[in-house]
Scaffold this motif. Structure first.
Motif, PDB file in Angstrom:
ATOM      1  N   UNK A   3      40.254  37.208  40.020  1.00 42.47           N
ATOM      2  CA  UNK A   3      39.400  37.570  38.859  1.00 42.47           C
ATOM      3  C   UNK A   3      40.097  37.311  37.516  1.00 42.47           C
ATOM      4  N   UNK A   4      41.388  37.665  37.439  1.00 42.18           N
ATOM      5  CA  UNK A   4      42.122  37.429  36.175  1.00 42.18           C
ATOM      6  C   UNK A   4      42.327  35.929  35.942  1.00 42.18           C
ATOM      7  N   UNK A   5      42.629  35.230  37.006  1.00 39.26           N
ATOM      8  CA  UNK A   5      42.886  33.790  36.869  1.00 39.26           C
ATOM      9  C   UNK A   5      41.607  33.027  36.517  1.00 39.26           C
ATOM     10  N   UNK A   6      40.487  33.579  36.938  1.00 29.90           N
ATOM     11  CA  UNK A   6      39.215  32.940  36.612  1.00 29.90           C
ATOM     12  C   UNK A   6      39.021  32.911  35.091  1.00 29.90           C
ATOM     13  N   UNK A   7      39.396  34.013  34.432  1.00 30.51           N
ATOM     14  CA  UNK A   7      39.253  34.074  32.965  1.00 30.51           C
ATOM     15  C   UNK A   7      40.199  33.059  32.306  1.00 30.51           C
ATOM     16  N   UNK A   8      41.410  32.947  32.846  1.00 24.68           N
ATOM     17  CA  UNK A   8      42.361  31.955  32.307  1.00 24.68           C
ATOM     18  C   UNK A   8      41.768  30.552  32.439  1.00 24.68           C
ATOM     19  N   UNK A   9      41.236  30.267  33.630  1.00 24.14           N
ATOM     20  CA  UNK A   9      40.676  28.924  33.857  1.00 24.14           C
ATOM     21  C   UNK A   9      39.463  28.690  32.965  1.00 24.14           C
ATOM     22  N   UNK A  10      38.668  29.733  32.763  1.00 21.42           N
ATOM     23  CA  UNK A  10      37.471  29.588  31.909  1.00 21.42           C
ATOM     24  C   UNK A  10      37.858  29.266  30.462  1.00 21.42           C
TER      25      UNK A  10
END
Lengths: 476, 182
Positions: free
Chosen positions: B28-35
């Motif tokens: 979930x946290x990495x998804x925000x980074x990728x976004x």
């Protein structure tokens, strides 16, 4: 970036995202898991690629050697024989000329010696000349004894060749005094002129002629005729038999296509009825490994041809992506093919996973082979068929989440029991002992009929590359 | 912490359960980074997929010098940069004129991270990357210049432009909100 350089603007953004979270699509984990599994297999695939390239290169090499040999066998033998005969004649000439020179030299030095013996002062003052004279006398004795041997040898050989139908130009040659006889000419120091202008013996037009039973004499005589000596030294028996134990590894290309999931589902009464063809993901099989182990028996039929058979266990694998499982029990079972399911099975959709088909079979290969090189190091090019009896396919989920299933052949099975394949292989063997040899056996095998026995399952005629090692025993 | 160590050990042994757990813990946290480094959800998921495959393939080399979170985040950011590198090549970044300097007393408290993410995604690709690296990841302009193979001046000017564009967007949103409130 140093903290003091950061403005309120940057800090505000950093704080805003500090605890931000968002879940990605649920299917993303399946893709990641598949990618990881593929990467874990890539090391194995790289090793397989090496074997595949080795197998292809070896077969190509053997084919080239075979082509060269066949060309030489069909068109080169006459030229080779002429060349060899010329070598024999040249050798004889050289020996004769050498003998003539020796004879002349002996004659001249004999005269010199007589002169020297007449002058005691000269002999006394010149040790070198005296020593040289002794040497020349010794040479002469040696030469005479050699001349006698040559003369006898010539007679014997000539007689034995005549017994075996060899025709000499000079049919009335009877030994000493015959100017056309090279052996006599060599032994007769006085007839030096006749040696230089002698008639050459006619070429022997039989490669493997058996000259006689006197082994020691024959051996000595053969040393004078390199071509015949070579032929006799390389005579072998052509009734060898051998047994071998071997193992091979390689890659299996299933060449599968045409799987019809809709047709498969139509013929399958899905328990619960919730699975539709459009939702099913069952990929065609992708390549996997292959391992064979077994025993080989071979027999040499002639100088060049062999026949070889054996009994092998064959284990080959393929990979499939699936999103179906049989939910008959808590854990669920992997599904590789709708046709493999029983009517009472309860089918359910699940996340996409990778499964491995492990086909287990027994094969009886029969191959004819051709010796390209038959020495201590042998090269054999082989071709034939492989009769394979498929026993079962064990389907396993590579992640281990789902239970494995075994699908047997026979009635109502989606697989054919009998698979016929064409085989092309080569064998590079080295005899490290009188009876034992080690060999490297690259092989290509292509199935003529499909492993799958159902229209809905599609077709699969595997192509297999293997590289094997064999320890063999030659039976006397 | 012990649980994290157990997860790492499990992943090092290619245990699929451990891999799955680690993935669900951090994704979930990495998804925000990728976004933040992409223009769409699909692009972010592609980055995440590639990044997590790298994580599991290289986790045997993870020695625990930094926390697992930062190690994974670094892989995600580097994967995102690789994804964007082709775009930077197609649209090379050049120095742009520095526009208005942002207000030092600027406040973002009225905006959710989703609103800010949307604004960041609307930035030109070059500005978007440099803004993320400088403002949120905390890289210096020199480090950014080295990583992206550009000059430090280019990094600074692109950042200034990003800041200015974001400020405009934020002010515009504030104005809209103010009008709605009236």
């Amino acid at each position: 970036m140093k903290e003091q350089d950061r403005s309120n603007f940057e800090n505000s953004f950093q704080e805003a995202f500090a605890s931000a979270e968002r879940a990605p699509d649920a299917q993303l984990w399946d893709k990641v898991a598949l990618g990881v599994a593929k990467n874990e297999n890539s090391g194995f695939k790289k090793r397989i690629l090496f074997f595949k390239l080795m197998a292809a290169a070896s077969v190509a090499f053997a084919a080239i050697i075979g082509g060269v040999y066949l060309y030489d066998y069909n068109f080169g033998s006459v030229n080779q024989y002429i060349t060899n005969s010329a070598v024999v004649d040249n050798d004889t000439n050289k020996r004769n000329e050498s003998s003539v020179q020796e004879t002349l030299s002996i004659g001249q030095e004999k005269n010199e010696l007589n002169k020297e013996q007449g002058s005691s002062q000269f002999l006394a003052n010149d040790q070198g000349v005296g020593a040289r004279s002794e040497h020349n006398l010794s040479d002469k004795n040696d030469y005479e004894s050699r001349s006698k041997i040559n003369g006898n040898s010539g007679n014997n050989m000539r007689k034995e060749l005549a017994q075996n139908g060899v025709d000499f130009e000079s049919k009335n040659s009877s030994g000493l005094g015959d100017k056309s006889d090279p052996f006599f000419a060599v032994s007769n120091g006085e007839n030096t002129t006749s040696i230089l202008t002698k008639t050459q013996p006619e070429k022997v037009d039989r490669k493997g002629v058996i000259l006689g039973e006197d082994g020691a004499l024959l051996s000595r005589e053969l040393q004078l005729v390199p071509r015949l000596e070579y032929l006799f030294a390389n005579q072998k028996s052509f009734d060898k038999m051998w047994v071998g134990l071997g193992v091979a590894y390689g890659q299996n290309f299933p060449s599968s296509s045409g799987q019809d999931n809709a047709a498969g589902l139509a013929s399958f009464d899905v328990q619960g009825g919730s699975v539709e063809a459009s939702q099913v993901r069952l990929s065609d099989e992708s390549s996997g490994g292959v391992m064979t182990a077994g025993v080989t028996v071979g027999k040499q039929l002639s100088k060049r041809w062999i026949l070889e058979g054996g009994l092998n266990y064959v284990g080959r694998s393929t990979f499939v992506e699936s999103n179906l499982k049989v939910a008959n029990n808590l854990r669920g079972e992997a599904v590789n093919d709708i046709e493999s399911l029983a009517q009472e099975d309860r089918l359910e959709l699940t996340n996409t996973y990778e499964l491995k088909n492990n086909y287990h079979s027994v094969a009886v290969p029969i191959q004819a082979g051709f010796f390209l090189v038959d020495r201590q190091f042998d090269v054999v090019l082989k071709g034939g068929i492989s009769n394979e009896i498929l026993l079962l396919n064990r389907v396993e989920d590579t992640s281990g989440d789902l239970k494995s299933r075994s699908i047997k052949t026979g009635e109502n099975s989606p697989y054919n029991t009998y698979i016929l394949s064409g085989v092309l292989s080569s064998e590079f063997s080295y005899a490290f002992d009188e009876n034992y040899y080690l060999s490297l056996t690259p092989q290509v095998m292509k199935s003529f009929n499909s492993i799958k026995d159902s229209d809905a399952s599609g077709e699969s005629k595997p192509l297999v590359f293997t590289l094997g090692f064999r320890l063999g025993y030659l039976i006397d | 912490m012990d649980q994290e160590k157990a997860l790492i050990e499990g992943c090092k042994k290619s245990n699929s359960e451990a891999q799955k757990e680690l993935y669900h813990h951090f994704v979930p946290k990495m998804m925000v980074v990728a976004l933040r480094y992409s223009k769409s959800q699909q692009e972010a998921e592609d980055i995440l997929q590639e990044a997590f495959i790298k994580v599991f393939n290289h986790i045997k080399g993870f020695k625990g010098d930094s926390s697992l979170y930062y190690w994974i985040k670094r892989i995600v950011v580097n994967t995102a940069l690789n994804h964007q590198r082709s775009k930077l090549y197609l649209f090379p970044m050049v120095d742009v004129q520095t526009l208005n300097e942002p207000d030092e007393s600027f406040k973002l408290s009225d905006h959710s991270w989703e609103d800010l993410l949307q604004m960041i995604q609307q930035l030109p690709s070059g500005c978007q990357i440099i803004f993320n690296m400088y403002a949120i990841e905390g890289y210096s302009h020199k480090e950014i210049a080295n990583k992206l193979n550009i000059s430090e001046g280019t990094s600074k000017s692109q950042y200034a432009r990003a800041k200015s564009l974001l400020k405009e967007k934020i002010l515009r949103e504030d104005r809209k909100a103010y009008e709605r409130a009236r």
